[in-house]
Design an enzyme around this catalytic site. Sequence first.
Site, PDB file in Angstrom:
ATOM      1  N   SER A   7      16.622  49.802  44.227  1.00 56.67           N
ATOM      2  CA  SER A   7      17.636  49.923  43.176  1.00 56.67           C
ATOM      3  C   SER A   7      17.549  51.312  42.555  1.00 56.67           C
ATOM      4  O   SER A   7      16.531  51.671  41.957  1.00 56.67           O
ATOM      5  CB  SER A   7      17.407  48.856  42.103  1.00 56.67           C
ATOM      6  N   HIS A  31      20.759  49.485  46.348  1.00 46.92           N
ATOM      7  CA  HIS A  31      21.336  48.632  45.306  1.00 46.92           C
ATOM      8  C   HIS A  31      21.755  49.528  44.143  1.00 46.92           C
ATOM      9  O   HIS A  31      20.977  50.339  43.653  1.00 46.92           O
ATOM     10  CB  HIS A  31      20.275  47.625  44.858  1.00 46.92           C
ATOM     11  N   ASP A  33      23.435  49.565  40.358  1.00 43.21           N
ATOM     12  CA  ASP A  33      23.700  48.730  39.186  1.00 43.21           C
ATOM     13  C   ASP A  33      24.750  49.354  38.277  1.00 43.21           C
ATOM     14  O   ASP A  33      24.525  50.410  37.688  1.00 43.21           O
ATOM     15  CB  ASP A  33      22.406  48.546  38.381  1.00 43.21           C
ATOM     16  N   MET A  35      26.820  48.972  34.895  1.00 41.09           N
ATOM     17  CA  MET A  35      26.749  48.259  33.605  1.00 41.09           C
ATOM     18  C   MET A  35      27.742  48.862  32.622  1.00 41.09           C
ATOM     19  O   MET A  35      27.935  50.079  32.601  1.00 41.09           O
ATOM     20  CB  MET A  35      25.341  48.368  33.024  1.00 41.09           C
ATOM     21  N   HIS A  64      26.330  46.191  42.430  1.00 46.50           N
ATOM     22  CA  HIS A  64      26.155  45.031  41.546  1.00 46.50           C
ATOM     23  C   HIS A  64      26.896  45.311  40.240  1.00 46.50           C
ATOM     24  O   HIS A  64      26.446  46.108  39.421  1.00 46.50           O
ATOM     25  CB  HIS A  64      24.640  44.857  41.319  1.00 46.50           C
ATOM     26  N   MET A  66      27.816  44.578  36.742  1.00 51.40           N
ATOM     27  CA  MET A  66      27.473  43.828  35.516  1.00 51.40           C
ATOM     28  C   MET A  66      28.470  44.251  34.447  1.00 51.40           C
ATOM     29  O   MET A  66      28.126  44.915  33.466  1.00 51.40           O
ATOM     30  CB  MET A  66      26.033  44.150  35.101  1.00 51.40           C
ATOM     31  N   MET A 135      19.780  36.485  39.781  1.00 49.40           N
ATOM     32  CA  MET A 135      19.042  37.369  38.885  1.00 49.40           C
ATOM     33  C   MET A 135      17.722  36.690  38.521  1.00 49.40           C
ATOM     34  O   MET A 135      17.705  35.508  38.157  1.00 49.40           O
ATOM     35  CB  MET A 135      19.832  37.643  37.601  1.00 49.40           C
ATOM     36  N   ASP A 173      17.080  39.700  42.445  1.00 45.86           N
ATOM     37  CA  ASP A 173      17.096  40.990  41.737  1.00 45.86           C
ATOM     38  C   ASP A 173      16.412  40.869  40.370  1.00 45.86           C
ATOM     39  O   ASP A 173      16.878  40.108  39.521  1.00 45.86           O
ATOM     40  CB  ASP A 173      18.572  41.400  41.560  1.00 45.86           C
TER      41      ASP A 173
HETATM   42  C1  DX5 Z   1      18.741  44.717  36.225  1.00 48.75           C
HETATM   43  C2  DX5 Z   1      19.316  45.262  37.504  1.00 48.75           C
HETATM   44  C3  DX5 Z   1      18.307  45.427  38.573  1.00 48.75           C
HETATM   45  C4  DX5 Z   1      17.220  46.444  38.267  1.00 48.75           C
HETATM   46  C5  DX5 Z   1      15.953  45.866  38.811  1.00 48.75           C
HETATM   47  O1  DX5 Z   1      19.744  44.377  35.352  1.00 48.75           O
HETATM   48  O2  DX5 Z   1      20.325  44.405  38.009  1.00 48.75           O
HETATM   49  O3  DX5 Z   1      18.906  45.733  39.824  1.00 48.75           O
HETATM   50  O4  DX5 Z   1      17.420  47.701  38.846  1.00 48.75           O
HETATM   51  O5  DX5 Z   1      14.894  46.660  38.395  1.00 48.75           O
HETATM   52  P1  DX5 Z   1      13.383  46.196  38.556  1.00 48.75           P
HETATM   53  O6  DX5 Z   1      13.121  46.024  40.030  1.00 48.75           O
HETATM   54  O7  DX5 Z   1      12.607  47.302  37.948  1.00 48.75           O
HETATM   55  O8  DX5 Z   1      13.228  44.886  37.812  1.00 48.75           O
HETATM   56 ZN    ZN Z   2      21.035  44.788  40.120  1.00 55.43          ZN
END
Ligand code: DX5
Ligand code: ZN
Length: 216
Positions: A7, A31, A33, A35, A64, A66, A135, A173
């Site tokens: 990620s 991956h 993220d 947000m 992903h 969010m 998650m 994740d």
């Molecule tokens: C959290 C993200 C994850 C994050 C995971 O909201 O969706 O993808 O990058 O990070 P680690 O592996 O550090 O928990």
């Molecule tokens: Zn994620």
Amino acid sequence: MVKIAPSVLSADFGALAEEVAKVEAEADLFHVDVMDGHFVPNITIGPLVVQAIHRRTRVPLDVHLMIQNPERYISAFAQAGARYLTVHAEVCPHLHRTIQQVRETGAKPGVALNPSTSLHTVEHVLDQVDLILLMSVNPGFGGQSFIPFVLKKIEELARRLQRMDPRPELEVDGGIKIENCRAVAQAGATILVAGSAIFGAPDPRAAVVKMREQVA
Ligand code: DX5
Ligand code: ZN
């Protein structure tokens, strides 16, 4: 074989291309993220950055979302190069329609569930998606601890998916480390996302290799 998806959230954003290059030979997917500061408290990446990563690597991007109202941004992220495009069930009152919308772009649709969201939410769309993301932390930040009750949820979903052909990927994740990745894979995950365990390690590439050895 279980796939590993580093990620980039935990990478150095000032040197993203170099960070991607460090692990790309070992990564099955990257991956990414996204947000929005509404669905989750943090704000991160938009389509421009996804496109920039896509231009620097051949590794497929696992995006992903969010974000609230993901349907407004699906085509932008698909055009930016998302191979998998995952929306959260919690923000999709018309989940079936949203999945079809992703499919029409040519990206592979995925649905994500927060730790406390029931598997029943996705029961009727399991055969419509290419990926289900469970998650194992409350989304918003990297570096949190794996929530133990999610292991049972992974096992339950894996049992249901077993009877399916084709079978969607079961991605997990949040809080995945070298120490617990084997248990997550044994529970039935087929894609492991790891951010801080990889980009927070002194040698990110070696961290992916170690994780792969654990789940082999
Ligand atoms: C959290 C993200 C994850 C994050 C995971 O909201 O969706 O993808 O990058 O990070 P680690 O592996 O550090 O928990
Ligand atoms: Zn994620």
